[in-house]
Design a protein around this motif. Structure first.
Motif, PDB file in Angstrom:
ATOM      1  N   GLU A 219       0.825  -1.210   0.000  1.00 17.89           N
ATOM      2  CA  GLU A 219       0.000   0.000   0.000  1.00 17.89           C
ATOM      3  C   GLU A 219       0.857   1.257   0.000  1.00 17.89           C
ATOM      4  O   GLU A 219       0.601   2.205  -0.742  1.00 17.89           O
ATOM      5  N   ARG A 220       1.914   1.262   0.825  1.00 20.17           N
ATOM      6  CA  ARG A 220       2.779   2.451   0.860  1.00 20.17           C
ATOM      7  C   ARG A 220       3.539   2.605  -0.462  1.00 20.17           C
ATOM      8  O   ARG A 220       3.695   3.712  -0.970  1.00 20.17           O
ATOM      9  N   ALA A 221       3.995   1.518  -1.047  1.00 20.85           N
ATOM     10  CA  ALA A 221       4.687   1.598  -2.334  1.00 20.85           C
ATOM     11  C   ALA A 221       3.755   2.130  -3.408  1.00 20.85           C
ATOM     12  O   ALA A 221       4.159   2.939  -4.265  1.00 20.85           O
ATOM     13  N   CYS A 222       2.513   1.706  -3.365  1.00 25.02           N
ATOM     14  CA  CYS A 222       1.535   2.206  -4.338  1.00 25.02           C
ATOM     15  C   CYS A 222       1.325   3.703  -4.167  1.00 25.02           C
ATOM     16  O   CYS A 222       1.256   4.460  -5.143  1.00 25.02           O
ATOM     17  N   GLY A 223       1.258   4.144  -2.907  1.00 26.65           N
ATOM     18  CA  GLY A 223       1.108   5.563  -2.641  1.00 26.65           C
ATOM     19  C   GLY A 223       2.292   6.367  -3.173  1.00 26.65           C
ATOM     20  O   GLY A 223       2.105   7.478  -3.698  1.00 26.65           O
ATOM     21  N   LEU A 228       4.439  10.200  -6.956  1.00 29.36           N
ATOM     22  CA  LEU A 228       5.453  10.582  -7.937  1.00 29.36           C
ATOM     23  C   LEU A 228       4.816  11.029  -9.247  1.00 29.36           C
ATOM     24  O   LEU A 228       5.365  11.879  -9.960  1.00 29.36           O
ATOM     25  N   ALA A 229       3.654  10.447  -9.562  1.00 30.42           N
ATOM     26  CA  ALA A 229       2.954  10.800 -10.810  1.00 30.42           C
ATOM     27  C   ALA A 229       2.010  11.978 -10.616  1.00 30.42           C
ATOM     28  O   ALA A 229       1.288  12.349 -11.559  1.00 30.42           O
ATOM     29  N   GLY A 230       1.987  12.572  -9.406  1.00 35.21           N
ATOM     30  CA  GLY A 230       1.147  13.737  -9.160  1.00 35.21           C
ATOM     31  C   GLY A 230      -0.285  13.399  -8.826  1.00 35.21           C
ATOM     32  O   GLY A 230      -1.147  14.288  -8.865  1.00 35.21           O
ATOM     33  N   GLN A 231      -0.581  12.154  -8.464  1.00 35.50           N
ATOM     34  CA  GLN A 231      -1.928  11.744  -8.137  1.00 35.50           C
ATOM     35  C   GLN A 231      -2.245  12.079  -6.692  1.00 35.50           C
ATOM     36  O   GLN A 231      -1.386  12.024  -5.813  1.00 35.50           O
ATOM     37  N   ALA A 232      -3.490  12.408  -6.434  1.00 33.16           N
ATOM     38  CA  ALA A 232      -3.927  12.739  -5.077  1.00 33.16           C
ATOM     39  C   ALA A 232      -4.035  11.471  -4.237  1.00 33.16           C
ATOM     40  O   ALA A 232      -4.231  10.365  -4.761  1.00 33.16           O
ATOM     41  N   GLU A 233      -3.969  11.661  -2.919  1.00 31.18           N
ATOM     42  CA  GLU A 233      -4.056  10.517  -2.007  1.00 31.18           C
ATOM     43  C   GLU A 233      -5.496  10.038  -1.933  1.00 31.18           C
ATOM     44  O   GLU A 233      -6.435  10.819  -1.781  1.00 31.18           O
ATOM     45  N   VAL A 234      -5.677   8.717  -2.071  1.00 33.15           N
ATOM     46  CA  VAL A 234      -7.001   8.080  -2.000  1.00 33.15           C
ATOM     47  C   VAL A 234      -6.893   6.865  -1.107  1.00 33.15           C
ATOM     48  O   VAL A 234      -5.780   6.429  -0.761  1.00 33.15           O
ATOM     49  N   PRO A 235      -7.993   6.272  -0.685  1.00 31.84           N
ATOM     50  CA  PRO A 235      -7.919   5.047   0.131  1.00 31.84           C
ATOM     51  C   PRO A 235      -7.091   3.958  -0.560  1.00 31.84           C
ATOM     52  O   PRO A 235      -7.042   3.890  -1.793  1.00 31.84           O
ATOM     53  N   ALA A 237      -7.417   0.724  -0.957  1.00 34.09           N
ATOM     54  CA  ALA A 237      -8.084  -0.219  -1.853  1.00 34.09           C
ATOM     55  C   ALA A 237      -8.309   0.404  -3.227  1.00 34.09           C
ATOM     56  O   ALA A 237      -8.166  -0.262  -4.260  1.00 34.09           O
ATOM     57  N   GLN A 238      -8.664   1.702  -3.252  1.00 36.76           N
ATOM     58  CA  GLN A 238      -8.866   2.381  -4.536  1.00 36.76           C
ATOM     59  C   GLN A 238      -7.533   2.615  -5.244  1.00 36.76           C
ATOM     60  O   GLN A 238      -7.440   2.467  -6.465  1.00 36.76           O
ATOM     61  N   ALA A 239      -6.499   2.966  -4.468  1.00 33.48           N
ATOM     62  CA  ALA A 239      -5.194   3.249  -5.076  1.00 33.48           C
ATOM     63  C   ALA A 239      -4.620   2.016  -5.757  1.00 33.48           C
ATOM     64  O   ALA A 239      -3.970   2.114  -6.809  1.00 33.48           O
ATOM     65  N   LEU A 240      -4.823   0.841  -5.177  1.00 27.06           N
ATOM     66  CA  LEU A 240      -4.257  -0.387  -5.751  1.00 27.06           C
ATOM     67  C   LEU A 240      -4.887  -0.745  -7.090  1.00 27.06           C
ATOM     68  O   LEU A 240      -4.393  -1.635  -7.792  1.00 27.06           O
ATOM     69  N   GLN A 241      -6.023  -0.070  -7.443  1.00 29.97           N
ATOM     70  CA  GLN A 241      -6.623  -0.309  -8.749  1.00 29.97           C
ATOM     71  C   GLN A 241      -5.936   0.473  -9.855  1.00 29.97           C
ATOM     72  O   GLN A 241      -6.171   0.232 -11.036  1.00 29.97           O
ATOM     73  N   ASP A 242      -5.056   1.409  -9.448  1.00 30.81           N
ATOM     74  CA  ASP A 242      -4.309   2.204 -10.428  1.00 30.81           C
ATOM     75  C   ASP A 242      -3.409   1.275 -11.233  1.00 30.81           C
ATOM     76  O   ASP A 242      -2.819   0.338 -10.702  1.00 30.81           O
ATOM     77  N   GLU A 243      -3.260   1.556 -12.519  1.00 32.28           N
ATOM     78  CA  GLU A 243      -2.437   0.698 -13.373  1.00 32.28           C
ATOM     79  C   GLU A 243      -0.977   0.672 -12.929  1.00 32.28           C
ATOM     80  O   GLU A 243      -0.266  -0.295 -13.185  1.00 32.28           O
ATOM     81  N   LEU A 248       1.233  -5.258  -7.644  1.00 28.02           N
ATOM     82  CA  LEU A 248       2.132  -4.860  -6.556  1.00 28.02           C
ATOM     83  C   LEU A 248       1.960  -5.721  -5.303  1.00 28.02           C
ATOM     84  O   LEU A 248       2.961  -6.133  -4.688  1.00 28.02           O
ATOM     85  N   PRO A 249       0.719  -6.040  -4.886  1.00 29.27           N
ATOM     86  CA  PRO A 249       0.584  -6.916  -3.702  1.00 29.27           C
ATOM     87  C   PRO A 249       1.235  -8.286  -3.899  1.00 29.27           C
ATOM     88  O   PRO A 249       1.879  -8.811  -2.983  1.00 29.27           O
ATOM     89  N   LEU A 250       1.070  -8.867  -5.087  1.00 23.46           N
ATOM     90  CA  LEU A 250       1.688 -10.168  -5.354  1.00 23.46           C
ATOM     91  C   LEU A 250       3.214 -10.059  -5.366  1.00 23.46           C
ATOM     92  O   LEU A 250       3.918 -10.923  -4.828  1.00 23.46           O
ATOM     93  N   LEU A 251       3.730  -8.989  -5.968  1.00 24.45           N
ATOM     94  CA  LEU A 251       5.175  -8.779  -6.001  1.00 24.45           C
ATOM     95  C   LEU A 251       5.720  -8.636  -4.581  1.00 24.45           C
ATOM     96  O   LEU A 251       6.772  -9.211  -4.244  1.00 24.45           O
ATOM     97  N   ALA A 252       5.002  -7.898  -3.734  1.00 22.92           N
ATOM     98  CA  ALA A 252       5.454  -7.713  -2.354  1.00 22.92           C
ATOM     99  C   ALA A 252       5.426  -9.028  -1.588  1.00 22.92           C
ATOM    100  O   ALA A 252       6.371  -9.356  -0.855  1.00 22.92           O
ATOM    101  N   ALA A 253       4.349  -9.792  -1.755  1.00 20.36           N
ATOM    102  CA  ALA A 253       4.250 -11.076  -1.054  1.00 20.36           C
ATOM    103  C   ALA A 253       5.336 -12.039  -1.495  1.00 20.36           C
ATOM    104  O   ALA A 253       5.928 -12.745  -0.674  1.00 20.36           O
ATOM    105  N   THR A 254       5.606 -12.065  -2.797  1.00 24.65           N
ATOM    106  CA  THR A 254       6.650 -12.956  -3.311  1.00 24.65           C
ATOM    107  C   THR A 254       8.019 -12.553  -2.789  1.00 24.65           C
ATOM    108  O   THR A 254       8.825 -13.403  -2.386  1.00 24.65           O
ATOM    109  N   ALA A 255       8.284 -11.246  -2.787  1.00 24.89           N
ATOM    110  CA  ALA A 255       9.591 -10.770  -2.333  1.00 24.89           C
ATOM    111  C   ALA A 255       9.804 -11.058  -0.854  1.00 24.89           C
ATOM    112  O   ALA A 255      10.878 -11.507  -0.445  1.00 24.89           O
TER     113      ALA A 255
END
Length: 787
Positions: A219-223, A228-235, A237-243, A248-255
């Motif tokens: 979640e923090r990495a997504c934020g 960095l792309a100038g997007q506003a802060e959102v919840p 769950a909504q942020a993780l839907q960003d392309e 990212l969650p799977l990559l984090a779990a695997t790492a």
């Protein structure tokens, strides 16, 4: 003096004192170059004699640090995410971000979630000085001001790029991982230069919460990616839907689930690396001038956490090994073990020594993960080598000790290379029992010259010569050759001549090296020293005896009756070589030397299980041959020059081709052409009644040997042999002995003349076996006559 110690005089929380601390003149701290040079990875590189990295060895179990990574080799995506998440004004401020501090204080006053006011420079000050690190209960105002002052010192002396580079190498990221190199390698299996945007954001997210759950890290990495792309802060769950955050969650779990991985780079000398590290630790404990107790040239860095690392261990471990030869030896071992897998062979070792210096040029303690040797849990996860170092493990060397048996007899002038030894079934008194040596192939050749007996590795003649010199003298001489045999000569008895004691491959190879050095022994070593082992050198044999042994071991014609003319023991140039196989085929050896090198090879099973149908030339010898041929590519080994104390005589013996033979001066025959009768026969048999067994003998059957190869030799005058009232057979002058398959129990043996007269009778006992139901009694067994 550390950053904090320069400010420790401030007390009482006085605001005026705090201003004095912060506004005081900037003191000289450690330079960037000094910090970088003092950096020590937790895995020290082991270098070969040319500076090539052979291996890394873990020396710090508390943290995992890799080599220092320059800023130019760090992914721009990681740098951007780190600066954006931790210190947006890093490139503008002078060590302290006053706007960030005010914002953090205001949020604290409003009891809101704080962003934190420490800049990257302030955090680096805490990483360099443990007294400035954030305590578990939070930092005091005085501690914060000290950290700010230290940050000003860094900004005054270092460039911004140097501050960021040092921070990326020193920052703890997760668990034991320190620095982006260790984290990138462990979590993503790649160098920091290869991190993409998502991977860089994940590492940057770990800075603030190194041990957070993978969901929170994602979640923090997504934020960070959205910010960095100038997007506003959102919840979340909504942020993780960003392309930008897809996967990212799977990559984090695997790492976060990745186990410890292999160190980067070539890993080809693990056992040598462990030995070198142990020697380094021992030298450090021995005195204040050990390799890990030196003073640092920059006292300012000596007081930092990085300076503590530099005092704990050296920057690298230097060895005498040669990376090219190490690869050759390792490849040859693995290829041969691959051929021997169907014969139950899984382990092996190879050692290459420089003849002149004793330096170890190649040290292969196992084939790696092909081995069946025990492996610790940490080793399994990291792909490390098995715990057993077969180059140093002690095992029975078999026939490889025979040159030292013959060498002692040559030195005492009990034999010459032309002396005839009787290769026939033999029994030697051993306490209350008898010792019955046998040849490897259970065949006997009658009278043979010493040259052929040694080169063809005949057991009976070797034991006869061993009996001449005595177990105690042989025991002493073997230890003079550095074999460090335990117990005593009496403990091992006559079997010592056939390798019943245990030695290591390294020590055995070095003992053969003494033969290459005209009989002079000196210790082996893998650490470069100006005068390696010169003070400990000692004489094993005279130059004349050492030359005779090498000449016989290099004689392909003399070894042909056992090994053939085209065996792996044949090389393009001079090579004196000997094979050996221990009891029940548990160990197979091949050791030999050329003009410049001594090479030792062992194959077998580290767990001690026997091999299947592995002869002296089918196991270790092909590996030895491959290594020797590669060592002398383009420069064949030259035959050594005979010492002045030798003479050469033309010789003709019955059953032998005419040849020139070497003798120690004073032992040569009077005539240049000799018949077999003109050369001394050692151990000519004499028969008076029953020669063997002797009365009261006790035989112990060996459970590890197949029953069909265990025989008791009945030797004496020609006549009929009777056992427990049953006729066994007859001996004659042409067939002077009978071979009887031993049967447990007490027995009465009688020898009768042709007219029925009893020449002699005696009693003996056989122990060590139990009878199987339905087994034939002794009277139904047949004894075999032998000539």
């Amino acid at each position: 003096m550390t950053f904090s110690s320069r400010h420790r005089w401030v007390s009482g929380g006085s605001f005026a004192a705090l201003l004095t601390v912060f506004c005081s003149a900037v003191a000289a701290g450690p330079s960037f170059d000094a910090v970088r040079q003092a950096w020590r990875p937790s895995d020290l590189p082991v270098l070969d004699r040319h500076g090539v990295v052979l291996q890394t060895v873990r020396v710090d179990g508390r943290a995992r640090r890799l080599a220092w990574v320059p800023l130019t080799e760090v992914s721009p995506a990681l740098m951007a995410a780190l600066v954006h998440g931790e210190d947006k004004r890093f490139w503008q401020h002078s060590g302290v971000d006053w706007a960030g501090l005010a914002r953090s204080a205001w949020q604290t006053t409003l009891n809101q979630r704080t962003q934190g006011g420490s800049t990257l420079t302030m955090q680096l000050a805490g990483l360099l000085d443990a007294d400035l690190a954030r305590p578990s209960g939070g930092r005091t105002v005085l501690g914060k001001v000290s950290q700010m002052s230290a940050a000003r010192e860094l900004e005054a002396a270092w460039r911004k790029s140097e501050i960021l580079e040092a921070y990326l190498n020193l920052v703890p990221l997760r668990g034991e991982l320190v620095g982006v190199a260790a984290a990138s390698q462990t979590l993503f299996g790649k160098h920091p230069s290869g991190l993409d945007a998502q991977e860089g954001a994940l590492l940057a997210a770990l800075v603030r919460a190194p041990n957070a759950k993978e969901e929170r890290v994602a979640e923090r990495a997504c934020g960070l990616l959205r910010s960095l792309a100038g997007q506003a802060e959102v919840p979340a769950a909504q942020a993780l839907q960003d392309e930008r955050c897809h996967g990212l969650p799977l990559l984090a779990a695997t790492a976060m689930a990745r186990p410890g991985v292999k160190p980067m780079g070539e890993q080809i000398a693990p056992h040598a690396a462990r030995w070198l590290w142990a020697q380094t630790v021992a030298a450090s404990k021995a005195g204040p001038r050990g390799p890990m107790n030196g003073a640092l040239p920059d006292q300012a860095v000596a007081d930092t956490t990085v300076g503590a690392l530099a005092r704990a261990w050296p920057a690298h471990l230097q060895s005498t090994l040669d990376a090219r030869l190490q690869r050759i030896a390792l490849r040859a071992l693995r290829e041969q073990l691959g051929e021997l897998q169907q014969r139950q062979v899984t382990d092996g070792a190879v050692v290459v020594l420089d003849n002149a210096s004793g330096e170890v040029l190649a040290w292969v303690g196992s084939p790696g993960l092909m081995s069946q040797a025990p492996l610790s849990a940490a080793g399994k996860s990291s792909g490390a080598a098995p715990d057993v170092d077969a180059a140093l493990a002690r095992r029975q060397p078999g026939s490889t000790l025979k040159p030292f048996v013959y060498g002692l007899a040559l030195e005492r002038r009990l034999i010459t290379p032309a002396s005839l030894l009787h290769d026939a079934p033999t029994q030697l008194a051993a306490g209350a029992g008898l010792y019955l040596p046998q040849n490897y192939n259970h065949r006997y050749r009658g009278w043979v010259p010493v040259r052929e007996a040694l080169a063809s590795s005949l057991n009976i003649p070797a034991v006869q010569v061993g009996a001449m010199v005595g177990p105690d003298a042989l025991f002493e001489r073997l230890n003079t050759a550095g074999l460090r045999i335990s117990h005593s000569g009496g403990f091992h008895g006559y079997a010592l001549a056939l390798g019943s004691a245990e030695v290591s491959l390294m020590d055995l190879t070095n003992a053969y090296r003494s033969l290459a050095q005209q009989g002079r022994w000196s210790p082996w070593g893998a650490q470069p020293t100006p005068s390696h082992g010169a003070a400990q050198a000692r004489t094993v044999f005279s130059p004349e005896v050492a030359f005779l042994l090498g000449d016989m071991l290099a004689d392909n014609a003399a070894r042909a009756p056992t090994f053939g003319l085209d065996s792996p023991l044949v090389t393009r140039g001079f090579a004196a070589v000997k094979t050996g196989t221990s009891k029940d085929m548990r160990d197979n050896w091949c050791v030999g030397y050329t003009q410049r090198y001594t090479v030792g090879v062992w194959v077998g099973n580290a767990r001690g299980t026997p091999m299947q149908r592995v002869s002296g030339t089918a196991g270790a010898a092909p590996i030895w041959h491959t290594v020797v041929q590669r060592l002398h590519e383009g420069q064949p080994s030259q035959t050594p020059t005979p010492p002045a104390g030798l003479v050469q005589v033309a010789l003709q013996q019955a059953g032998q081709a005419r040849r020139s033979e070497w003798f120690v001066q004073g032992t040569e025959p009077e005539n240049s052409l000799l018949s077999s009768q003109a050369v001394v026969r050692v151990g000519a048999p004499q028969r008076f009644g029953i020669k063997s067994p002797v009365p009261g003998s006790i035989y112990a059957l060996d459970p590890d040997m197949p029953p069909d190869v265990q025989r008791i030799v009945l030797d004496g005058e020609p006549g009929e042999w009777w056992l427990n009232g049953q006729r066994l057979g007859r001996t004659t002058a042409a067939q002077p002995t009978l071979a009887w398959a031993p049967w447990p129990g007490r027995h009465h043996l009688a020898l009768r003349a042709a007219d029925g007269r009893e020449i002699q009778s005696l009693r003996f006992e056989v122990r060590g076996a139990t009878l199987k139901p339905g087994a034939l009694p002794p009277s139904h067994q047949k004894a075999r006559a032998s000539g």
